[in-house]
Design a protein around this motif. Structure first.
Motif, PDB file in Angstrom:
ATOM      1  N   VAL D  76      -8.506  -0.935  -0.780  1.00 26.87           N
ATOM      2  CA  VAL D  76      -8.631  -0.468   0.532  1.00 26.87           C
ATOM      3  C   VAL D  76      -9.406  -0.992   1.563  1.00 26.87           C
ATOM      4  O   VAL D  76      -8.983  -1.148   2.910  1.00 26.87           O
ATOM      5  CB  VAL D  76      -8.976   1.342   0.488  1.00 26.87           C
ATOM      6  CG1 VAL D  76      -9.198   1.805   1.600  1.00 26.87           C
ATOM      7  CG2 VAL D  76      -8.307   2.059  -0.545  1.00 26.87           C
ATOM      8  N   GLN D  81      -4.018  -1.836   0.126  1.00 32.90           N
ATOM      9  CA  GLN D  81      -4.163  -0.418  -0.953  1.00 32.90           C
ATOM     10  C   GLN D  81      -2.863  -0.016  -1.245  1.00 32.90           C
ATOM     11  O   GLN D  81      -2.705   0.867  -2.117  1.00 32.90           O
ATOM     12  CB  GLN D  81      -4.959   0.776  -0.046  1.00 32.90           C
ATOM     13  CG  GLN D  81      -4.029   1.476   0.892  1.00 32.90           C
ATOM     14  CD  GLN D  81      -4.798   0.955   2.407  1.00 32.90           C
ATOM     15  OE1 GLN D  81      -5.189  -0.294   2.496  1.00 32.90           O
ATOM     16  NE2 GLN D  81      -4.681   2.116   3.303  1.00 32.90           N
ATOM     17  N   SER D  84      -2.213  -0.584  -5.063  1.00 39.35           N
ATOM     18  CA  SER D  84      -3.067   0.096  -5.994  1.00 39.35           C
ATOM     19  C   SER D  84      -3.076   1.527  -5.860  1.00 39.35           C
ATOM     20  O   SER D  84      -3.330   2.192  -6.874  1.00 39.35           O
ATOM     21  CB  SER D  84      -4.630  -0.461  -5.547  1.00 39.35           C
ATOM     22  OG  SER D  84      -4.997  -0.304  -4.415  1.00 39.35           O
ATOM     23  N   ILE D  85      -2.726   2.232  -4.763  1.00 36.11           N
ATOM     24  CA  ILE D  85      -2.674   3.692  -4.568  1.00 36.11           C
ATOM     25  C   ILE D  85      -1.400   4.094  -5.300  1.00 36.11           C
ATOM     26  O   ILE D  85      -1.237   4.935  -6.157  1.00 36.11           O
ATOM     27  CB  ILE D  85      -2.598   4.211  -3.302  1.00 36.11           C
ATOM     28  CG1 ILE D  85      -4.201   3.984  -2.786  1.00 36.11           C
ATOM     29  CG2 ILE D  85      -2.326   5.618  -3.200  1.00 36.11           C
ATOM     30  CD1 ILE D  85      -4.214   4.540  -1.293  1.00 36.11           C
TER      31      ILE D  85
END
Lengths: 98, 98, 98, 98
Positions: D76, D81, D84-85
């Protein structure tokens, strides 16, 4: 053996108790909509949503228990349990995924 | 840091989409009440109840994802992530129990 | 009525089949330890951990089904089902929380 | 962006703590095998199996929290991000089904 109707019909009182609980769940879902409209913090909405899920699951378990004591036990006593235990297990598996 | 309002308010369109889905869940819960009144077979009611749970869980995951991309990411960027990640984890644990 | 022993003992073949599956789960848990030691990416470890959970849950469901067909059905036939259905429901609720 | 190694390697102490817990789970799974061999009552085996699941899930949540605080927060902060989110949400969904 296709089922559509309940082998052991509930009394009117039992129906009312079950539907009162389902009406509360319905009201809680409306409450979630209000929280969305009021731009409430997401975590607060999610905490309320898990409360609705918990209430719904409790209703489900009570129906499951009643079914096991009623329909499944009758099938077992009449020596016809294979299908009803298969059905029971399918629903238990489905339940544990949601 | 108490929250009551959403840090990143949804657009009216986003609110409508979310509430349309919640209205469908509300309608499904009413459908369960009809099934109880019609003395429908317990397994059929339970199968429908798990469908309601699945729909509700899906709404929950979408709110969770949106929150993670929005509020949690903002908190991380401002170096203030500890509380928001704690909150996130609490909700994830709650979610996985229902 | 306290239970410690199984009312319908498994055959040696059934025991072996069940324990072979549990041995695989045991091996998978050792595999998780290797992944931790090798500093594997967290998501990869978590994906493997959910695979272990799924395998364990499958074993659990099979024991649950066998128990329902065996012990619970015997108790129902002998008119003594109250306790065994209560036990069954407790385990189903526990199962759906993990 | 394929991952195989952990971006924030654990200290040796952290690895030992995590693996001690996984070794206990491994031992519990061996315990289940003994219960099967001793023809223990199915409900007792299932209660123990849900204890193993709960311990495994706790380990999973701790890895998930650590990952969110470490790898996801780093992504982030570096403005990267999205992936990865997405990964995080996939694992959370998987987690809640087992």
């Amino acid at each position: 053996m296709m089922h559509s109707q309940k082998v052991h019909p509930r009394s009117e009182k039992e129906k009312k108790q079950l539907n009162d609980r389902l009406k509360r769940v319905e009201g809680q879902v409306r409450g979630l909509q209000n929280m969305v409209n009021e731009d409430r913090y997401c975590i607060d909405i999610l905490v309320q949503l898990t409360a609705v899920q918990a209430a719904l699951k409790k209703v489900g378990f009570d129906i499951l228990e009643e079914h096991t004591k009623g329909c499944v036990s009758s099938a077992v006593k009449s020596g016809d349990q294979t299908e009803s235990i298969e059905e029971l297990m399918q629903v238990i598996k489905q339940f544990s995924k949601t």
